[in-house]
Design an enzyme around this catalytic site. Sequence first.
Site, PDB file in Angstrom:
ATOM      1  N   ARG A 189     -24.044  22.171 -15.019  1.00  0.00           N
ATOM      2  CA  ARG A 189     -23.231  21.484 -16.029  1.00  0.00           C
ATOM      3  C   ARG A 189     -24.097  20.697 -17.011  1.00  0.00           C
ATOM      4  NH1 ARG A 189     -18.100  19.457 -12.323  1.00  0.00           N
ATOM      5  NH2 ARG A 189     -16.915  21.393 -12.485  1.00  0.00           N
ATOM      6  N   LYS A 191      -3.410  31.105  -1.915  1.00  0.00           N
ATOM      7  CA  LYS A 191      -1.959  30.949  -2.011  1.00  0.00           C
ATOM      8  C   LYS A 191      -1.375  31.450  -3.330  1.00  0.00           C
ATOM      9  CE  LYS A 191      -1.801  26.860   0.993  1.00  0.00           C
ATOM     10  NZ  LYS A 191      -1.419  25.428   1.065  1.00  0.00           N
ATOM     11  N   GLY A 222     -13.453  27.518  -9.580  1.00  0.00           N
ATOM     12  CA  GLY A 222     -14.586  27.099  -8.756  1.00  0.00           C
ATOM     13  C   GLY A 222     -15.083  28.127  -7.765  1.00  0.00           C
ATOM     14  N   GLY A 263     -10.347  23.446 -12.756  1.00  0.00           N
ATOM     15  CA  GLY A 263      -8.942  23.140 -13.063  1.00  0.00           C
ATOM     16  C   GLY A 263      -8.594  23.432 -14.504  1.00  0.00           C
TER      17      GLY A 263
END
Length: 395
Positions: free
Chosen positions: A37, A199, A352, A375
Site C-alpha cells: 500500500r 457465503k 482481500g 471493502g
Amino acid sequence: MAKKTIEDIEWQGKRALVRVDFNVPMNDAGEITDDTRIRAALPTITYLKEHGARVILMSHLGRPKGERNDKYSLRPVAEHLQGLLGEGHVSFVDDCIGEKVKEAVAALHEGDVLLLENVRFYAGEEKNRADLAEALAELGDVFVNDAFGTAHRAHASTAGVADYLPSVAGYLMEKEVGIMGEALASPKRPFVAIIGGAKVSDKIQVIENLLPKVDALLIGGGMANTFLAVQGYDMAKSLVEADALETAGKLLELAKQHGSRLLLPTDVIAAKAFAADAEHAVRQVNEIEADEMALDIGPDSIALYQKEIKSAKTVIWNGPMGVFEMPAFAKGTFAIAQAMVEADATTIVGGGDSVAAVEQAGVASKMSHVSTGGGASLEFLEGKALPGVEAIADK
C-alpha cells in the site's frame, strides 16, 4: 474518470493534503511486513514532489478506537517511506491537528514530505466530525484523495475534508476507479466474473449487480455449496447457508432472465474434516459422501472455468475457490489465477482473499489490476457510490 486529478492543479508552492492508505500489516516488533500500500502511493507522492508541492500525508493504521495508542503509530511508516523515496526529506509529527502540526507544515520546503500521526487517534475521524475535518483542512491548500482502500468510508479525512478544500484524485484512486469503472460500464467481451468466498450473503449485491453485465458468472468457494443445495444436491457436511437458499434460488432465476450463464462446480475436493491434513478425494457434486465436506472445486470444474476465462476479454475476480490457505485445497484458486495470467484479457482482482491468493501464487504483477481496497472494491462491484470518490470534484 470524470473526476479532477492531481494533473488538473498547478502545484508550485501549494500545500497538498493527501489522504493515503498506509494501513499496512506490522509484526510485534513494529516492522512492516507488507509495504504494497505504501508503494502504491509513490507515483502520486513523487508527482507532487516533482511539481513543487509541499506534501502532507494523512492515514489511519489499525483500529485504535479514537484513542492514542503507540502500537498504531505511523512513525515506522515514515521511516520506511523515507527509504522508498530515497531523496528528499520525509518528516513525521506525532499528531494530526493542532499548533505543533501547523508548525511542522510551516517548516516544509517545496518537495518536502510530512506524514501526520494516525487520524484514528481522534474519535471524530470515523464519525466524520466537521471540527476535525476543518482542522485537517487548515493544513492544506488542495485535498488529494489517493486512498481507495478507505473510499467506502465517509470519514473526516476521506470525505469531510472535501467540504473545506478543492479536491482531486491521486493516481492510485484514478487507476482504481478508472479500470474497474470501465470494466463494469463498457467491458470488452466476453466479460467473465468469478465470485468466490464462503457465503452467498456476503456477495448478494455483487452478483445482482454483475448478472445484467456479464456473459458468464463462475461461482466457487463455500458459497457454491448453497447454490448446489438449492438445486437439490446433498452437500453433506459442507458449509451451506440455510437462510440464503431462497436468495440463491432467486439469483439463479435472475441469471436466466438476463441471459447470463451462471456456472457452478460439477465436482469438488471433499474432505472428512476441515483440516490441512484431512483425508480428501475428488467427488462429483452428486456423489459427496455423508461424512464429507466440499473444500475446493475439482479438476473438471477447474477445466470448465479455465476454458471460460481463457476465452474472455475482460475478467473480474473476487473471492477464492476454496480454502486456499491449506495446500490440499488451494489448487482451484491457484488454477483460476494462472488462467487469468494466460488469458488475452483485462484482468482485475479485487477483495482481500483474492489479492492474497494471486500474491501467494506469484502472479499479482501479471494481472492488469490488483485492487488495494478490499471493502471498497467489493462495494464498487456492488454498484454503490463510494463517499471518498463522490467527494472528489468533477472535471
